[in-house]
Design an enzyme around this catalytic site. Structure first.
Site, PDB file in Angstrom:
ATOM      1  N   TYR A  29       0.844  -1.197   0.000  1.00 23.12           N
ATOM      2  CA  TYR A  29       0.000   0.000   0.000  1.00 23.12           C
ATOM      3  C   TYR A  29       0.885   1.255   0.000  1.00 23.12           C
ATOM      4  O   TYR A  29       0.876   2.036  -0.938  1.00 23.12           O
ATOM      5  CB  TYR A  29      -0.904   0.029   1.244  1.00 23.12           C
ATOM      6  CG  TYR A  29      -2.226  -0.717   1.163  1.00 23.12           C
ATOM      7  CD1 TYR A  29      -2.397  -1.814   0.331  1.00 23.12           C
ATOM      8  CD2 TYR A  29      -3.307  -0.346   1.953  1.00 23.12           C
ATOM      9  CE1 TYR A  29      -3.606  -2.497   0.287  1.00 23.12           C
ATOM     10  CE2 TYR A  29      -4.524  -1.021   1.915  1.00 23.12           C
ATOM     11  CZ  TYR A  29      -4.666  -2.094   1.081  1.00 23.12           C
ATOM     12  OH  TYR A  29      -5.858  -2.759   1.051  1.00 23.12           O
ATOM     13  N   GLU A  87      -7.606  -5.365   8.683  1.00 23.31           N
ATOM     14  CA  GLU A  87      -6.257  -5.094   9.209  1.00 23.31           C
ATOM     15  C   GLU A  87      -6.331  -4.391  10.562  1.00 23.31           C
ATOM     16  O   GLU A  87      -5.556  -4.668  11.470  1.00 23.31           O
ATOM     17  CB  GLU A  87      -5.473  -4.222   8.214  1.00 23.31           C
ATOM     18  CG  GLU A  87      -4.101  -3.841   8.723  1.00 23.31           C
ATOM     19  CD  GLU A  87      -3.255  -3.083   7.703  1.00 23.31           C
ATOM     20  OE1 GLU A  87      -3.714  -2.900   6.551  1.00 23.31           O
ATOM     21  OE2 GLU A  87      -2.129  -2.701   8.063  1.00 23.31           O
ATOM     22  N   SER A 106      -2.180   5.953  11.034  1.00 22.50           N
ATOM     23  CA  SER A 106      -1.799   6.509  12.341  1.00 22.50           C
ATOM     24  C   SER A 106      -3.056   6.826  13.166  1.00 22.50           C
ATOM     25  O   SER A 106      -4.166   6.914  12.635  1.00 22.50           O
ATOM     26  CB  SER A 106      -0.980   7.784  12.134  1.00 22.50           C
ATOM     27  OG  SER A 106      -1.819   8.778  11.587  1.00 22.50           O
TER      28      SER A 106
HETATM   29  C1  LIG Z   1       6.012  -1.247  11.672  1.00 17.72           C
HETATM   30  C2  LIG Z   1       5.311  -0.781  10.427  1.00 17.72           C
HETATM   31  C3  LIG Z   1       4.948  -1.696   9.469  1.00 17.72           C
HETATM   32  C4  LIG Z   1       4.322  -1.259   8.292  1.00 17.72           C
HETATM   33  N1  LIG Z   1       4.006  -2.218   7.344  1.00 17.72           N
HETATM   34  C5  LIG Z   1       3.450  -1.811   6.186  1.00 17.72           C
HETATM   35  C6  LIG Z   1       3.186  -2.760   5.145  1.00 17.72           C
HETATM   36  O1  LIG Z   1       3.430  -3.957   5.301  1.00 17.72           O
HETATM   37  N2  LIG Z   1       2.663  -2.315   3.997  1.00 17.72           N
HETATM   38  C7  LIG Z   1       2.348  -0.999   3.797  1.00 17.72           C
HETATM   39  O2  LIG Z   1       1.837  -0.676   2.736  1.00 17.72           O
HETATM   40  N3  LIG Z   1       2.611  -0.064   4.746  1.00 17.72           N
HETATM   41  C8  LIG Z   1       3.155  -0.443   5.933  1.00 17.72           C
HETATM   42  N4  LIG Z   1       3.420   0.490   6.916  1.00 17.72           N
HETATM   43  C9  LIG Z   1       3.245   1.925   6.602  1.00 17.72           C
HETATM   44  C10 LIG Z   1       2.101   2.597   7.341  1.00 17.72           C
HETATM   45  O3  LIG Z   1       0.862   2.263   6.765  1.00 17.72           O
HETATM   46  C11 LIG Z   1       2.382   4.095   7.283  1.00 17.72           C
HETATM   47  O4  LIG Z   1       3.547   4.318   8.054  1.00 17.72           O
HETATM   48  C12 LIG Z   1       1.245   4.926   7.855  1.00 17.72           C
HETATM   49  O5  LIG Z   1       0.123   4.858   7.025  1.00 17.72           O
HETATM   50  C13 LIG Z   1       1.657   6.416   8.044  1.00 17.72           C
HETATM   51  O6  LIG Z   1       2.202   6.927   6.871  1.00 17.72           O
HETATM   52  P1  LIG Z   1       3.619   7.664   6.862  1.00 17.72           P
HETATM   53  O7  LIG Z   1       4.589   6.796   7.593  1.00 17.72           O
HETATM   54  O8  LIG Z   1       3.938   8.011   5.464  1.00 17.72           O
HETATM   55  O9  LIG Z   1       3.422   8.954   7.751  1.00 17.72           O
HETATM   56  P2  LIG Z   1       2.843  10.363   7.238  1.00 17.72           P
HETATM   57  O10 LIG Z   1       1.639  10.141   6.411  1.00 17.72           O
HETATM   58  O11 LIG Z   1       3.954  11.153   6.663  1.00 17.72           O
HETATM   59  O12 LIG Z   1       2.385  11.025   8.610  1.00 17.72           O
HETATM   60  C14 LIG Z   1       3.311  11.711   9.478  1.00 17.72           C
HETATM   61  C15 LIG Z   1       2.514  12.266  10.647  1.00 17.72           C
HETATM   62  O13 LIG Z   1       1.552  13.228  10.186  1.00 17.72           O
HETATM   63  C16 LIG Z   1       0.256  12.919  10.656  1.00 17.72           C
HETATM   64  N5  LIG Z   1      -0.757  13.225   9.654  1.00 17.72           N
HETATM   65  C17 LIG Z   1      -0.684  12.989   8.318  1.00 17.72           C
HETATM   66  N6  LIG Z   1      -1.820  13.377   7.698  1.00 17.72           N
HETATM   67  C18 LIG Z   1      -2.658  13.842   8.667  1.00 17.72           C
HETATM   68  C19 LIG Z   1      -3.990  14.370   8.672  1.00 17.72           C
HETATM   69  N7  LIG Z   1      -4.703  14.482   7.543  1.00 17.72           N
HETATM   70  N8  LIG Z   1      -4.539  14.724   9.860  1.00 17.72           N
HETATM   71  C20 LIG Z   1      -3.825  14.611  11.027  1.00 17.72           C
HETATM   72  N9  LIG Z   1      -2.552  14.134  11.081  1.00 17.72           N
HETATM   73  C21 LIG Z   1      -1.983  13.744   9.921  1.00 17.72           C
HETATM   74  C22 LIG Z   1       0.292  11.423  10.909  1.00 17.72           C
HETATM   75  O14 LIG Z   1      -0.661  11.033  11.867  1.00 17.72           O
HETATM   76  C23 LIG Z   1       1.707  11.218  11.416  1.00 17.72           C
HETATM   77  O15 LIG Z   1       1.779  11.476  12.777  1.00 17.72           O
HETATM   78  C24 LIG Z   1       4.033   0.096   8.101  1.00 17.72           C
HETATM   79  C25 LIG Z   1       4.385   1.024   9.086  1.00 17.72           C
HETATM   80  C26 LIG Z   1       5.022   0.607  10.237  1.00 17.72           C
HETATM   81  C27 LIG Z   1       5.394   1.619  11.259  1.00 17.72           C
END
Ligand SMILES: Cc1cc2nc3c(=O)[nH]c(=O)nc-3n(C[C@H](O)[C@H](O)[C@H](O)COP(=O)(O)OP(=O)(O)OC[C@H]3O[C@@H](n4cnc5c(N)ncnc54)[C@H](O)[C@@H]3O)c2cc1C
Length: 398
Positions: A130, A246, A383
């Site tokens: 994703y 999930e 998140s």
């Molecule tokens: C251990 C782990 C395993 C994972 N495994 C997978 C996997 O197997 N496959 C996969 O596809 N993904 C995976 N992920 C990814 C996960 O889905 C993303 O990390 C998550 O969706 C957050 O995206 P980002 O890391 O890009 O953070 P960002 O989107 O950059 O967010 C950064 C911060 O900004 C805040 N924020 C962003 N937008 C908003 C909003 N509109 N309103 C309020 N706050 C906001 C967020 O809450 C966060 O605190 C994994 C993540 C982790 C930590």
């Protein structure tokens, strides 16, 4: 829990305990006991899955016709509780908890017939494609492109944070098939063979120093159009459906596991002629967390009831995800505080299977790695901030 068990439930629990006593080897129990992350080491996970599959219990929550069970709500809960009590290894969630239910809901008959038995047996191990660099919370902005060419799509781009991609032979992924209109309307859902030419997997080492997730690159990767789930450009509906599964987990069971460790450590810690378990401040914190675990458990049971009735978890899975993740993090903090000095040393060598080199009480060895690993619970799968946005929109109608 015991108070609520009927005679039939007690007999069922006896059957499960007998099965676990017979089937769980010492090695598997050790692996389960030393697990410090959502993900089990792959060997133990797959060994345990094969044992469960032989018994028909690899995916109890699936409908019977696809290899699930006709267990009642209480039986499903008892099974999960007993597996946790016996330190059974955790199974790979991307296969059994996400891909399977998604295919049951959205797959064609041919896809169900082909993939579901392979998921149950462990022949196929799935990972989730994703997130992309720059597309996490704003998932619909994803850019990995899939361009139609004859019977295939040709993929170019990259996925990131892909848990267990290095163990998986399949990936379910979101790709961009159109740049017209709303960004959600140009996404398709594909099933990808991880051995296809043009796929490269680069490891990413996590905070705990462990290789669990990866970045995956696609360079002119061909995927048959027959591997699309749902209509072209309608992958967003499939993606959201899968996320409901999930985000639902029985976090209360993990919570009790952590609180059990904290309580055991407190009983073993002498203070002022008694033990820490008699300390009023500690007791209040522990009791508050136990009450929260009970409340969480009730919500989980409501979702289990809807799964037994053949429904998907719904948006309430975002409530369970958020409450579960945040309460587990509070429990981790209490456990670390109780362990005091012994919670601080990070002893990866003592976590290796077969090793018995712990400094300090056994229960303390897993605490710091678990604490570090569980920081991810308020990020992965969306998140806490994003879950709250979903709750506001889909449940509160704001
Ligand atoms: C251990 C782990 C395993 C994972 N495994 C997978 C996997 O197997 N496959 C996969 O596809 N993904 C995976 N992920 C990814 C996960 O889905 C993303 O990390 C998550 O969706 C957050 O995206 P980002 O890391 O890009 O953070 P960002 O989107 O950059 O967010 C950064 C911060 O900004 C805040 N924020 C962003 N937008 C908003 C909003 N509109 N309103 C309020 N706050 C906001 C967020 O809450 C966060 O605190 C994994 C993540 C982790 C930590």
């Amino acid at each position: 829990m015991d108070v609520m068990l009927s005679e039939a439930d007690t007999a069922f629990r006896h059957e499960i305990r007998g099965f676990l006593a017979e089937s769980l080897t010492d090695e598997l129990r050790e692996a389960g006991r030393k697990r410090t992350s959502l993900w089990q080491d792959i060997e133990s996970a797959m060994t345990w899955q094969r044992i469960l599959d032989e018994k028909g219990w690899a995916a109890p929550d699936w409908p019977v016709e696809y290899g699930g069970t006709d267990w009642t709500l209480a039986q499903r809960y008892i099974f999960a509780m007993e597996c946790a009590r016996a330190n059974a290894p955790a199974l790979v969630p991307m296969s059994l908890k996400m891909c399977g239910p998604m295919l049951i809901g959205y797959g064609t008959e041919a896809q169900k017939l082909h993939y579901l038995p392979r998921i149950l047996s462990g022949e196929d191990v799935w990972c989730q494609g994703y997130s992309e660099p720059g597309s996490g919370s704003d998932l619909a902005s994803l850019r990995t492109s899939a361009v139609g060419e004859g019977d295939d799509y040709v993929l170019n781009g990259s996925k990131i944070w892909t848990s267990y991609a290095h163990h998986a032979n399949r990936m379910f992924a979101l790709v961009r098939t159109s740049t017209e209109g709303k960004k959600q309307e140009g996404i398709s859902f594909l099933l990808i063979d991880m051995h296809s030419p043009g796929i490269t997997i680069e490891p990413i080492i996590n905070l705990e120093g462990v290789h669990e997730f990866n970045q995956v690159f696609f360079d002119d990767v061909r995927v048959p159009k027959a591997n699309r789930v749902g209509e072209e450009n309608d992958g967003w509906s499939v993606a959201k459906y899968l996320l409901e599964f999930e985000r639902f987990s029985m976090a209360s069971i993990e919570l009790r596991r952590i609180l059990g460790k904290a309580e055991a450590l407190a009983r073993a810690t002498e203070v002022d002629g008694g033990t820490l378990a008699d300390d009023a401040h500690f007791c209040r914190q522990l009791d508050e967390l136990k009450i929260d675990a009970l409340a969480l458990e009730s919500s989980e049971q409501r979702v289990l009831a809807s799964l037994s009735a053949g429904h998907s978890p719904g948006a309430v899975s975002s409530v369970i995800n958020t409450l579960g993740a945040e309460t587990i993090q509070r429990a981790d903090e209490l456990a670390i505080e109780v362990a005091g000095y012994y919670g601080l040393p990070y002893q990866p060598e003592a976590l290796a299977l077969g090793a018995n080199t712990a400094v300090g009480p056994d229960a303390a060895v897993t605490l710091m790695p678990s604490y570090l690993s569980n920081r991810m619970r308020t990020i992965a799968g969306g998140s806490s901030e994003i879950q709250r946005n979903i709750i506001a929109k889909a449940i509160l109608g704001l």
